[in-house]
Scaffold this motif. Structure first.
Motif, PDB file in Angstrom:
ATOM      1  N   PHE A  38       0.823  -1.192   0.000  1.00 46.13           N
ATOM      2  CA  PHE A  38       0.000   0.000   0.000  1.00 46.13           C
ATOM      3  C   PHE A  38       0.865   1.253   0.000  1.00 46.13           C
ATOM      4  O   PHE A  38       1.948   1.270   0.585  1.00 46.13           O
ATOM      5  CB  PHE A  38      -0.902   0.030   1.239  1.00 46.13           C
ATOM      6  CG  PHE A  38      -2.132  -0.809   1.099  1.00 46.13           C
ATOM      7  CD1 PHE A  38      -3.267  -0.291   0.510  1.00 46.13           C
ATOM      8  CD2 PHE A  38      -2.146  -2.106   1.545  1.00 46.13           C
ATOM      9  CE1 PHE A  38      -4.407  -1.050   0.387  1.00 46.13           C
ATOM     10  CE2 PHE A  38      -3.277  -2.887   1.433  1.00 46.13           C
ATOM     11  CZ  PHE A  38      -4.419  -2.354   0.855  1.00 46.13           C
ATOM     12  N   HIS A  39       0.340   2.300  -0.605  1.00 43.53           N
ATOM     13  CA  HIS A  39       0.975   3.617  -0.621  1.00 43.53           C
ATOM     14  C   HIS A  39       1.028   4.142   0.820  1.00 43.53           C
ATOM     15  O   HIS A  39       0.068   3.965   1.574  1.00 43.53           O
ATOM     16  CB  HIS A  39       0.142   4.543  -1.507  1.00 43.53           C
ATOM     17  CG  HIS A  39       0.777   5.839  -1.791  1.00 43.53           C
ATOM     18  ND1 HIS A  39       0.789   6.868  -0.882  1.00 43.53           N
ATOM     19  CD2 HIS A  39       1.421   6.301  -2.895  1.00 43.53           C
ATOM     20  CE1 HIS A  39       1.397   7.912  -1.415  1.00 43.53           C
ATOM     21  NE2 HIS A  39       1.795   7.584  -2.627  1.00 43.53           N
ATOM     22  N   PRO A  40       2.121   4.781   1.231  1.00 44.54           N
ATOM     23  CA  PRO A  40       2.235   5.221   2.619  1.00 44.54           C
ATOM     24  C   PRO A  40       1.312   6.382   2.999  1.00 44.54           C
ATOM     25  O   PRO A  40       1.073   6.608   4.180  1.00 44.54           O
ATOM     26  CB  PRO A  40       3.701   5.638   2.736  1.00 44.54           C
ATOM     27  CG  PRO A  40       4.118   5.958   1.347  1.00 44.54           C
ATOM     28  CD  PRO A  40       3.322   5.047   0.459  1.00 44.54           C
TER      29      PRO A  40
ATOM     30  N   ALA B 135       7.231  -8.140  -8.645  1.00 40.39           N
ATOM     31  CA  ALA B 135       7.370  -7.466  -7.350  1.00 40.39           C
ATOM     32  C   ALA B 135       7.145  -5.966  -7.533  1.00 40.39           C
ATOM     33  O   ALA B 135       7.540  -5.401  -8.553  1.00 40.39           O
ATOM     34  CB  ALA B 135       8.758  -7.719  -6.764  1.00 40.39           C
ATOM     35  N   VAL B 136       6.497  -5.348  -6.553  1.00 39.77           N
ATOM     36  CA  VAL B 136       6.277  -3.898  -6.568  1.00 39.77           C
ATOM     37  C   VAL B 136       6.423  -3.358  -5.151  1.00 39.77           C
ATOM     38  O   VAL B 136       6.132  -4.070  -4.185  1.00 39.77           O
ATOM     39  CB  VAL B 136       4.888  -3.518  -7.131  1.00 39.77           C
ATOM     40  CG1 VAL B 136       4.773  -3.854  -8.600  1.00 39.77           C
ATOM     41  CG2 VAL B 136       3.768  -4.176  -6.355  1.00 39.77           C
ATOM     42  N   ALA B 137       6.868  -2.104  -5.036  1.00 38.97           N
ATOM     43  CA  ALA B 137       6.976  -1.457  -3.729  1.00 38.97           C
ATOM     44  C   ALA B 137       6.961   0.055  -3.908  1.00 38.97           C
ATOM     45  O   ALA B 137       7.587   0.578  -4.827  1.00 38.97           O
ATOM     46  CB  ALA B 137       8.261  -1.886  -3.021  1.00 38.97           C
TER      47      ALA B 137
ATOM     48  N   VAL C 248       8.826   1.150  -7.271  1.00 46.69           N
ATOM     49  CA  VAL C 248       9.843   0.282  -7.865  1.00 46.69           C
ATOM     50  C   VAL C 248       9.167  -1.028  -8.226  1.00 46.69           C
ATOM     51  O   VAL C 248       8.346  -1.547  -7.475  1.00 46.69           O
ATOM     52  CB  VAL C 248      11.012   0.047  -6.883  1.00 46.69           C
ATOM     53  CG1 VAL C 248      12.058  -0.862  -7.490  1.00 46.69           C
ATOM     54  CG2 VAL C 248      11.633   1.360  -6.462  1.00 46.69           C
ATOM     55  N   SER C 249       9.504  -1.550  -9.413  1.00 47.42           N
ATOM     56  CA  SER C 249       8.929  -2.815  -9.853  1.00 47.42           C
ATOM     57  C   SER C 249      10.037  -3.733 -10.365  1.00 47.42           C
ATOM     58  O   SER C 249      11.024  -3.277 -10.925  1.00 47.42           O
ATOM     59  CB  SER C 249       7.887  -2.580 -10.951  1.00 47.42           C
ATOM     60  OG  SER C 249       8.444  -1.879 -12.046  1.00 47.42           O
TER      61      SER C 249
ATOM     62  N   VAL D 129      13.103 -11.198 -10.028  1.00 45.83           N
ATOM     63  CA  VAL D 129      13.061 -10.377  -8.821  1.00 45.83           C
ATOM     64  C   VAL D 129      11.767 -10.707  -8.100  1.00 45.83           C
ATOM     65  O   VAL D 129      10.678 -10.551  -8.672  1.00 45.83           O
ATOM     66  CB  VAL D 129      13.114  -8.873  -9.172  1.00 45.83           C
ATOM     67  CG1 VAL D 129      12.963  -8.019  -7.931  1.00 45.83           C
ATOM     68  CG2 VAL D 129      14.403  -8.546  -9.892  1.00 45.83           C
ATOM     69  N   THR D 130      11.868 -11.176  -6.865  1.00 45.59           N
ATOM     70  CA  THR D 130      10.683 -11.624  -6.142  1.00 45.59           C
ATOM     71  C   THR D 130      10.324 -10.752  -4.950  1.00 45.59           C
ATOM     72  O   THR D 130       9.259 -10.908  -4.371  1.00 45.59           O
ATOM     73  CB  THR D 130      10.860 -13.070  -5.640  1.00 45.59           C
ATOM     74  OG1 THR D 130      12.003 -13.132  -4.795  1.00 45.59           O
ATOM     75  CG2 THR D 130      11.019 -14.035  -6.810  1.00 45.59           C
ATOM     76  N   SER D 131      11.189  -9.808  -4.591  1.00 47.01           N
ATOM     77  CA  SER D 131      10.899  -8.948  -3.447  1.00 47.01           C
ATOM     78  C   SER D 131      11.623  -7.635  -3.586  1.00 47.01           C
ATOM     79  O   SER D 131      12.748  -7.581  -4.085  1.00 47.01           O
ATOM     80  CB  SER D 131      11.333  -9.656  -2.158  1.00 47.01           C
ATOM     81  OG  SER D 131      11.078  -8.829  -1.041  1.00 47.01           O
ATOM     82  N   LEU D 132      10.995  -6.568  -3.128  1.00 42.02           N
ATOM     83  CA  LEU D 132      11.602  -5.237  -3.117  1.00 42.02           C
ATOM     84  C   LEU D 132      11.267  -4.594  -1.771  1.00 42.02           C
ATOM     85  O   LEU D 132      10.099  -4.457  -1.426  1.00 42.02           O
ATOM     86  CB  LEU D 132      11.041  -4.368  -4.251  1.00 42.02           C
ATOM     87  CG  LEU D 132      11.326  -4.873  -5.655  1.00 42.02           C
ATOM     88  CD1 LEU D 132      10.379  -4.218  -6.651  1.00 42.02           C
ATOM     89  CD2 LEU D 132      12.756  -4.594  -6.026  1.00 42.02           C
ATOM     90  N   ASP D 133      12.284  -4.223  -1.022  1.00 40.20           N
ATOM     91  CA  ASP D 133      12.064  -3.580   0.294  1.00 40.20           C
ATOM     92  C   ASP D 133      12.743  -2.243   0.324  1.00 40.20           C
ATOM     93  O   ASP D 133      13.744  -2.027  -0.248  1.00 40.20           O
ATOM     94  CB  ASP D 133      12.619  -4.440   1.429  1.00 40.20           C
ATOM     95  CG  ASP D 133      11.769  -5.687   1.658  1.00 40.20           C
ATOM     96  OD1 ASP D 133      10.538  -5.595   1.506  1.00 40.20           O
ATOM     97  OD2 ASP D 133      12.339  -6.721   2.004  1.00 40.20           O
TER      98      ASP D 133
END
Length: 84
Positions: free
Chosen positions: A1-3, A40-42, A51-52, A80-84
């Motif tokens: 979710f968007h912050p 992945a998206v973040a 970022v995707s 790419v499976t995760s973005l933090d």
């Protein structure tokens, strides 16, 4: 979710990133540029960027206000499976 709001980001095998208003269910952004499925998206902490990551190891940084691709990062040799 968007912050800062009710936005939710998704990625799919159609090679797009979609940003949705979770409250209304409406699509608010459609980002194209991946050449493989998006896995992945973040959102950035300030909510201005997203970022995707893709099946081909590519990572893309988007500026949400302009719906603009800011940078394309290469170097991963697998999905790419995760973005933090």
């Amino acid at each position: 979710f968007h912050p800062n709001c009710n936005y939710l980001a998704t990625g799919g095998t159609d090679r797009t990133v979609r940003v949705w208003d979770a409250a209304s269910g409406k699509l608010v952004r459609l980002l194209r540029g991946h050449v493989t499925g998006v896995t992945a998206v973040a959102f950035s902490p300030d909510g201005k960027r997203l970022v995707s990551g893709g099946e081909n190891g590519e990572v893309m940084q988007w500026e949400l206000g302009q719906e603009r691709l800011m940078s394309r990062l290469l170097g991963h040799h697998d999905t790419v499976t995760s973005l933090d």
